[in-house]
Motif scaffolding. Sequence first.
Motif, PDB file in Angstrom:
ATOM      1  N   THR A 150       5.632  -3.368   2.907  1.00  0.00           N
ATOM      2  CA  THR A 150       6.315  -2.101   2.665  1.00  0.00           C
ATOM      3  C   THR A 150       6.371  -1.212   3.896  1.00  0.00           C
ATOM      4  OG1 THR A 150       4.355  -0.832   1.939  1.00  0.00           O
ATOM      5  CG2 THR A 150       5.440  -2.213   0.293  1.00  0.00           C
TER       6      THR A 150
ATOM      7  N   PRO B 181       2.663   9.097  -6.306  1.00  0.00           N
ATOM      8  CA  PRO B 181       3.189   7.731  -6.245  1.00  0.00           C
ATOM      9  C   PRO B 181       4.440   7.635  -7.112  1.00  0.00           C
ATOM     10  CG  PRO B 181       0.817   7.724  -6.683  1.00  0.00           C
ATOM     11  CD  PRO B 181       1.274   9.147  -6.814  1.00  0.00           C
TER      12      PRO B 181
ATOM     13  N   HIS C 260       5.523   2.242  -6.556  1.00  0.00           N
ATOM     14  CA  HIS C 260       4.093   2.052  -6.316  1.00  0.00           C
ATOM     15  C   HIS C 260       3.388   1.549  -7.585  1.00  0.00           C
ATOM     16  CE1 HIS C 260       4.963   5.159  -3.121  1.00  0.00           C
ATOM     17  NE2 HIS C 260       4.266   4.287  -2.413  1.00  0.00           N
TER      18      HIS C 260
ATOM     19  N   VAL D 271      -0.687  -6.073  -0.923  1.00  0.00           N
ATOM     20  CA  VAL D 271       0.220  -5.166  -0.214  1.00  0.00           C
ATOM     21  C   VAL D 271      -0.161  -5.112   1.255  1.00  0.00           C
ATOM     22  CG1 VAL D 271       0.980  -2.770   0.057  1.00  0.00           C
ATOM     23  CG2 VAL D 271       0.714  -3.740  -2.236  1.00  0.00           C
TER      24      VAL D 271
ATOM     25  N   THR E 235       1.177  -2.789   4.343  1.00  0.00           N
ATOM     26  CA  THR E 235       2.038  -1.628   4.526  1.00  0.00           C
ATOM     27  C   THR E 235       1.989  -1.085   5.947  1.00  0.00           C
ATOM     28  OG1 THR E 235       2.637   0.543   3.634  1.00  0.00           O
ATOM     29  CG2 THR E 235       0.267   0.033   3.751  1.00  0.00           C
TER      30      THR E 235
ATOM     31  N   HIS F  45      -0.071   3.932  -2.094  1.00  0.00           N
ATOM     32  CA  HIS F  45      -0.333   2.620  -2.721  1.00  0.00           C
ATOM     33  C   HIS F  45      -1.659   2.655  -3.474  1.00  0.00           C
ATOM     34  CE1 HIS F  45       2.999   0.094  -1.587  1.00  0.00           C
ATOM     35  NE2 HIS F  45       2.874   0.400  -0.304  1.00  0.00           N
TER      36      HIS F  45
ATOM     37  N   PRO G 298      -4.792  -2.031  -0.103  1.00  0.00           N
ATOM     38  CA  PRO G 298      -3.648  -2.404   0.731  1.00  0.00           C
ATOM     39  C   PRO G 298      -4.074  -2.563   2.183  1.00  0.00           C
ATOM     40  CG  PRO G 298      -3.584  -0.073   0.215  1.00  0.00           C
ATOM     41  CD  PRO G 298      -4.709  -0.647  -0.589  1.00  0.00           C
TER      42      PRO G 298
END
Length: 258
Positions: free
Chosen positions: A29, A87, A91, A107, A109, A116, A124
Amino acid sequence: MTSSTPSPVTVPDEVLDLARGRQRVVLFTGAGMSKESGIPVYRNDSTGLWENVNPEEMSSIAGWAKDPEPMWAFSLWRARVSLNAAPNAGHTAIARWNAIDGTDVSVITQNIDNLHERGGMEHPVHLHGSLFTFRCTICSKPARQPEIPHQPVERLTPPKCSLCGNYVRPGVVWFGEPLPHKEWEQAERLLTEADLVVIVGTSGVVQPACSLPLIAKDLGTVLVEITPAPTAYDTVVDYSWRATAATGLPALVDALGG
């Protein structure tokens, strides 16, 4: 701030076919993911005290060495903007996907906010660090989170390290610094093990992070992109779906039974 409920969208059959039955899913992301929660895209953040300042000038190791007080104030205000945001449905959809039996979702990112985590994903991989971690500039000793101001100010003096007495800095990656080795290795491992990579909210031009999905591509892993506009990944992915994170991800997870 509360996030609005997105309008329902129809998931393309091709996307469903590519995503259905995948057990090890990686979401990659970028800033577009947070933009839908009201966080300005970094390079276009021209609000408040810094409307006439190039944000890149507030995010370089050279700038910190020259004058850390404006950068400290700028970083803490960005943390406050993150905390004031909620979020969005994208999310929370990722967390719902991770809760589907037999599915392991991770995740990776490029974002430095904590949306997140607040959306339900506990760990994440932050390639560019986080606004909510702090360490000594010199000895790297971890430091406690300071008080986050409720209003922007032009300058703030950073606290001192309890070990060596040098300034504490934000745990983010600045211009002129390499990406964190541990997080990079985690990202490489996750992409090597994935059977589906979903790219969301990133243009694919910020190096070196943008090259990471190519690890999975080279292994023959399925890549799907969710984006409202063309990106550098369009010719690489198996399918590029013109949707946003807050509309596309919830629809996809709903269709997968999450």
